[in-house]
Write a protein that holds these residues in place. Structure first.
Motif, PDB file in Angstrom:
ATOM      1  N   THR A   3       0.954  -1.045   0.284  1.00 53.22           N
ATOM      2  CA  THR A   3       0.067  -0.064  -0.251  1.00 53.22           C
ATOM      3  C   THR A   3       0.801   1.398  -0.040  1.00 53.22           C
ATOM      4  O   THR A   3       1.712   1.354   0.818  1.00 53.22           O
ATOM      5  CB  THR A   3      -0.892   0.093   1.151  1.00 53.22           C
ATOM      6  N   LEU A   4       0.729   2.013  -1.222  1.00 52.65           N
ATOM      7  CA  LEU A   4       1.483   3.511  -0.993  1.00 52.65           C
ATOM      8  C   LEU A   4       0.687   4.487  -0.215  1.00 52.65           C
ATOM      9  O   LEU A   4      -0.379   4.488  -0.362  1.00 52.65           O
ATOM     10  CB  LEU A   4       1.628   3.837  -2.466  1.00 52.65           C
ATOM     11  N   ASP A 135      12.708 -14.796   4.713  1.00 57.12           N
ATOM     12  CA  ASP A 135      11.379 -14.427   4.690  1.00 57.12           C
ATOM     13  C   ASP A 135      11.305 -12.784   5.219  1.00 57.12           C
ATOM     14  O   ASP A 135      12.508 -12.252   5.559  1.00 57.12           O
ATOM     15  CB  ASP A 135      10.232 -15.230   5.452  1.00 57.12           C
ATOM     16  N   VAL A 136      10.180 -12.429   4.934  1.00 59.73           N
ATOM     17  CA  VAL A 136      10.020 -10.769   5.535  1.00 59.73           C
ATOM     18  C   VAL A 136       9.482 -10.755   6.816  1.00 59.73           C
ATOM     19  O   VAL A 136       8.145 -11.439   7.030  1.00 59.73           O
ATOM     20  CB  VAL A 136       9.222 -10.001   4.420  1.00 59.73           C
ATOM     21  N   ASP A 147       0.824  -7.620   0.756  1.00 60.18           N
ATOM     22  CA  ASP A 147      -0.319  -7.234   1.125  1.00 60.18           C
ATOM     23  C   ASP A 147      -0.571  -6.296   2.454  1.00 60.18           C
ATOM     24  O   ASP A 147      -1.353  -5.301   2.598  1.00 60.18           O
ATOM     25  CB  ASP A 147      -1.626  -8.145   1.335  1.00 60.18           C
ATOM     26  N   HIS A 148       0.570  -6.457   3.377  1.00 60.54           N
ATOM     27  CA  HIS A 148       0.339  -5.818   4.641  1.00 60.54           C
ATOM     28  C   HIS A 148       1.609  -4.741   4.788  1.00 60.54           C
ATOM     29  O   HIS A 148       2.003  -4.503   6.104  1.00 60.54           O
ATOM     30  CB  HIS A 148       0.296  -6.934   5.891  1.00 60.54           C
ATOM     31  N   ILE A 149       2.243  -4.325   3.678  1.00 59.34           N
ATOM     32  CA  ILE A 149       3.298  -3.292   3.930  1.00 59.34           C
ATOM     33  C   ILE A 149       2.755  -1.972   3.305  1.00 59.34           C
ATOM     34  O   ILE A 149       2.319  -1.861   2.160  1.00 59.34           O
ATOM     35  CB  ILE A 149       4.631  -3.767   3.066  1.00 59.34           C
TER      36      ILE A 149
END
Length: 163
Positions: A3-4, A135-136, A147-149
């Motif tokens: 998400t920007l 992994d992140v 999707d959650h960044i």
């Protein structure tokens, strides 16, 4: 999908003139540079090891090792074999060692998507024997997917070129 937020939300009006990804690729984005890093993590330290294991000419190996050394990824340390002239080993600095997740991430992705016959190498922890994965995660250790960044711009003066 990330998400920007803030100025990045209107992506067409924002220019990434100080992009960290672009700067990193300028430094380590060639095939030979990445494979030299791979070999350094596999234990290579000498010029001939890099050139032979990566399958590049001495001229390309010399250029890449010089660039990576000037950037601070390697340091040259002199050594001398008995009866031979002094030469240099190339040892990873902390800056270079910090590229391990990048190299292993590419390996992990390639193993998953580009090796239909299965991965040619298996990475395991030397103490536990467990597979090593990249992994992140958040700083507190929670796994995060794209999707959650949220991506937000930090306003600061532009930096000078790295080199």
């Amino acid at each position: 999908m990330m998400t920007l937020t803030g100025p990045l939300a209107d992506r067409d009006s924002w220019e990434a003139t100080d992009c960290s990804i672009a700067k990193a690729l300028d430094l380590v984005g060639t095939r030979s540079a990445m494979l030299i890093l791979r070999e350094a993590f596999y234990g290579a330290t000498r010029f001939d090891q890099f050139a032979r294991r990566v399958g590049i000419t001495d001229a390309v190996a010399s250029t890449r090792l010089r660039e990576l050394t000037e950037a601070g990824i390697f340091e040259k340390v002199p050594y001398r074999e008995p009866g031979q002239r002094a030469r240099n080993e190339y040892l990873l600095t902390q800056m270079g060692r910090d590229l391990l997740p990048v190299v292993l991430g590419l390996l992990q992705w390639g193993n998953q998507y580009l090796q239909p016959q299965g991965a040619p190498l298996r990475l395991t922890d030397s103490e536990s024997g467990e597979p090593v994965i990249v992994d992140v995660r958040t700083r507190s250790g929670d796994e995060v997917d794209a999707d959650h960044i949220d991506v937000g711009l930090v306003r600061r003066p532009p930096s000078r070129p790295h080199r």
